[in-house]
Design an enzyme around this catalytic site. Structure first.
Site, PDB file in Angstrom:
ATOM      1  N   LYS A 145      -1.972   6.983  -2.039  1.00  0.00           N
ATOM      2  CA  LYS A 145      -1.329   5.685  -2.229  1.00  0.00           C
ATOM      3  C   LYS A 145      -1.751   4.660  -1.171  1.00  0.00           C
ATOM      4  O   LYS A 145      -1.861   3.472  -1.453  1.00  0.00           O
ATOM      5  CB  LYS A 145       0.196   5.843  -2.218  1.00  0.00           C
ATOM      6  CG  LYS A 145       0.722   6.944  -3.124  1.00  0.00           C
ATOM      7  CD  LYS A 145       0.241   6.834  -4.545  1.00  0.00           C
ATOM      8  CE  LYS A 145       0.796   7.947  -5.410  1.00  0.00           C
ATOM      9  NZ  LYS A 145       0.252   7.970  -6.766  1.00  0.00           N
ATOM     10  N   GLU A 229       6.593   0.864   3.383  1.00  0.00           N
ATOM     11  CA  GLU A 229       6.495  -0.476   2.807  1.00  0.00           C
ATOM     12  C   GLU A 229       7.816  -1.208   3.036  1.00  0.00           C
ATOM     13  O   GLU A 229       8.867  -0.586   3.256  1.00  0.00           O
ATOM     14  CB  GLU A 229       6.261  -0.416   1.296  1.00  0.00           C
ATOM     15  CG  GLU A 229       4.918   0.073   0.863  1.00  0.00           C
ATOM     16  CD  GLU A 229       4.800   0.136  -0.651  1.00  0.00           C
ATOM     17  OE1 GLU A 229       3.660   0.248  -1.139  1.00  0.00           O
ATOM     18  OE2 GLU A 229       5.838   0.084  -1.355  1.00  0.00           O
ATOM     19  N   HIS A 264      15.462   6.791  -6.732  1.00  0.00           N
ATOM     20  CA  HIS A 264      14.060   6.559  -7.060  1.00  0.00           C
ATOM     21  C   HIS A 264      13.549   7.477  -8.175  1.00  0.00           C
ATOM     22  O   HIS A 264      12.351   7.530  -8.427  1.00  0.00           O
ATOM     23  CB  HIS A 264      13.172   6.709  -5.815  1.00  0.00           C
ATOM     24  CG  HIS A 264      13.740   6.010  -4.623  1.00  0.00           C
ATOM     25  ND1 HIS A 264      13.913   4.640  -4.583  1.00  0.00           N
ATOM     26  CD2 HIS A 264      14.238   6.493  -3.452  1.00  0.00           C
ATOM     27  CE1 HIS A 264      14.461   4.312  -3.430  1.00  0.00           C
ATOM     28  NE2 HIS A 264      14.664   5.402  -2.726  1.00  0.00           N
ATOM     29  N   ARG A 321      -2.139  10.395 -14.198  1.00  0.00           N
ATOM     30  CA  ARG A 321      -1.719  11.501 -15.065  1.00  0.00           C
ATOM     31  C   ARG A 321      -0.967  10.933 -16.256  1.00  0.00           C
ATOM     32  O   ARG A 321      -0.703   9.734 -16.322  1.00  0.00           O
ATOM     33  CB  ARG A 321      -0.783  12.436 -14.292  1.00  0.00           C
ATOM     34  CG  ARG A 321       0.404  11.691 -13.671  1.00  0.00           C
ATOM     35  CD  ARG A 321       1.364  12.618 -12.967  1.00  0.00           C
ATOM     36  NE  ARG A 321       2.269  11.928 -12.069  1.00  0.00           N
ATOM     37  CZ  ARG A 321       3.384  11.305 -12.426  1.00  0.00           C
ATOM     38  NH1 ARG A 321       3.716  11.228 -13.701  1.00  0.00           N
ATOM     39  NH2 ARG A 321       4.153  10.721 -11.527  1.00  0.00           N
TER      40      ARG A 321
END
Length: 547
Positions: A145, A229, A264, A321
């Site tokens: 990421k 982040e 999440h 994916r």
């Protein structure tokens, strides 16, 4: 490999092929037999696509999944270890040995486990086995990421402010938190699906959150790398489904709204999103295709964005994916995404008619989990005593669940996906309500009551959603969950089944007595009586096959 099983159905002829080509090479790679390196509903979903394409499906399984429906339906099944995923579904070496023994041309990883593991994709390539997913080079770029964020910044794609490198220690994250201001969010560098994510709202919370995020990332992806982040609040989670072939062609198939989340983890997804108009849809779709181009991506994938109240979309990550929520895109486009995955992997070109594809109608997916929503979504392992699956116009259920199955704590709590399609969002919600009322799972607690309450919540019905919606809505949803409802029927059925089990349970002193109706051991004994060699462990490691 500890054990292998073979079904009475003879295997289809197997044609060995050379290894998969590198990125950009679209040479045809015939696929006659696919090994499915996953479990549960996604294993069954891939198996069905293979059958329709005339491809022989074989499967690996852990000892905990010995009696599962995918294992029963596969052309051959190979036990690769005990229940813990690290000793079975994450054991790439065991999976490759099973693929070689099965004569498989290709491996489909499903989602989770090794689906986004570039090293495993490389190992498949080295073993001359096609990996049904992105090429390893693209997975390295998209799967990490942090690397993907850096690449998108170079290409001018807006990204969420955050660290440009993996966090080496807590001090680096603390420095970022002080500079950007809290809250911040910690994320696993090597995977998605909400695993390894932690929101940190103050520096005092940072150290334990880092430990927890690293631990979960390692358990889920075999890599404890994390990054940080800025945590954006009151934003929507929008993802775009893409397909890219080996002939330089890529298309986007519209977006999915994934803002209904708890910790999440997505709970409800829909396509399209009420937040996007036609022009917005095309802009975010083109941004997704720019990401595909930057990564040299091939096969199916999802580009994830956060959308703020001004309509600005920020690139978040690439999920390299098939996604859990892929059925909603299938319902509004009519495209079989798993079949497309297999076709692209063998060198097929995307069809031209996919240009300018617009969604038809509306689709909503509820993830049915073996969790107790009344008690903080606590896991609810146990045996499924009875099961009633909804049906009717516009309703689809993806599940491998059967009465008598054991819900294990070793794996994700997802036991079924309920999808409803309608001509518009209102009809899709109405069908989902009807289907949820028909759905019954006795013996374990599930999120069905939560889904019923959600489908009646005024904010959900009006489409007033963002990633903080569920946290705000839970107090009123919890009040509804505690009201009497269809759970009473579930409890009554479970009690009746338990009484029947006790009545028919064989005495310990009578080994010849018949098995109880829900006993997994009894089911296994019956199968062994029909095929005595099926579960035998060969002492030499050779294949145990029926004549």
């Amino acid at each position: 490999m500890r054990q292998k099983t073979s079904h009475a159905r003879p295997p289809r002829p197997v044609q060995k092929t050379r290894g998969p080509a590198r990125s950009g090479d679209a040479a045809v790679r015939p696929i006659r037999r696919v090994l499915i390196a996953n479990r549960g509903e996604i294993a069954l979903r891939v198996m069905r696509a293979c059958r329709e394409m005339g491809i022989s499906p074989v499967i690996v399984y852990s000892e905990a999944d010995r009696d599962s429906l995918p294992v029963r339906l596969a052309d051959a099944a190979f036990c690769i270890g005990p229940a813990p995923a690290r000793s079975s579904y994450l054991d790439g070496g065991a999976i490759l040995r099973a693929a070689r023994e099965a004569g498989a041309d290709a491996i489909h990883p499903g989602y989770g486990f090794l689906a986004e593991n570039a090293r495993f994709a490389e190992a498949c390539e080295s073993a001359s086995i096609t990996f049904i997913g992105p090429p390893p080079e693209a997975m390295h770029l998209a799967g990490d990421k942090v690397e993907a964020r850096r690449l998108m910044m170079k290409r001018g794609v807006p990204v969420i402010p955050g660290l440009a490198e993996r966090a080496a220690d807590v001090a680096a994250i603390a420095s970022f938190g002080r500079a950007s201001g809290y809250p911040i969010i910690l994320k696993a560098a090597a995977g998605g699906g909400g695993r390894g994510m932690r929101v940190v709202r103050a520096q005092a919370e940072l150290e334990p959150a880092v430990r927890a995020a690293r631990s979960e990332a390692l358990a889920s992806f075999g890599d404890d790398g994390i990054y940080a982040e800025k945590f954006l609040e009151n934003v929507r989670h929008i993802e775009v489904q893409i397909l890219a072939d080996g002939h330089g062609r890529a298309v986007h198939l519209g977006e999915r709204e994934c803002s209904v989340q708890r910790r999440h983890q997505k709970l409800v997804e829909e396509a399209p999103s009420v937040a996007l108009r036609a022009g917005d849809r095309e802009r975010i779709g083109q941004a997704a295709l720019e990401v595909v181009k930057a990564c040299g991506y091939r096969n199916a994938g999802t580009i994830e964005f956060l959308l703020d109240a001004r309509g600005q979309a920020y690139f978040m990550e690439v999920n390299a994916r098939i996604q859990v929520e892929h059925p909603v895109t299938e319902m509004v486009t009519g495209i079989d995404l798993v079949r497309a995955q297999i076709g692209i992997a063998r060198g097929d070109a995307l069809e031209a008619w996919r240009d300018g594809l617009q969604p038809r109608g509306w689709a909503i997916e509820c993830r049915i989990l073996a969790e107790d929503p009344v008690n903080g979504f606590r896991p609810s392992p146990g045996r499924v005593a009875a099961l009633r699956i909804p049906a009717g116009p516009g309703v689809r259920v993806d599940t491998a669940l059967q009465p008598g199955d054991e819900i294990s704590l070793h794996y994700d709590a997802l036991i079924a996906k309920l999808i409803a399609w309608g001509r518009d969002r209102q009809e899709a919600i109405a069908r989902m309500r009807r289907a949820l009322d028909e759905f019954l799972v006795a013996g374990v607690r599930t999120t069905l009551p939560f889904d019923r309450a959600l489908m009646a919540d005024p904010d959900f019905v009006a489409g007033r959603l963002d990633i903080g919606y569920l946290e705000r809505a839970m107090p009123r949803l919890s009040a509804v969950l505690r009201e009497p409802g269809p759970q009473a029927e579930v409890a009554a059925i479970a009690a009746a089944v338990r009484a029947t089990e006790e009545t028919h349970r064989p005495a310990r002193s009578d080994p010849a007595a018949g098995p109880g109706p829900w006993a997994a051991a009894g089911r296994r004994a019956q199968m062994e009586a029909r095929a005595p060699d099926r579960w035998a462990t060969p002492s030499t490691g050779a294949a145990s096959r029926r004549a």
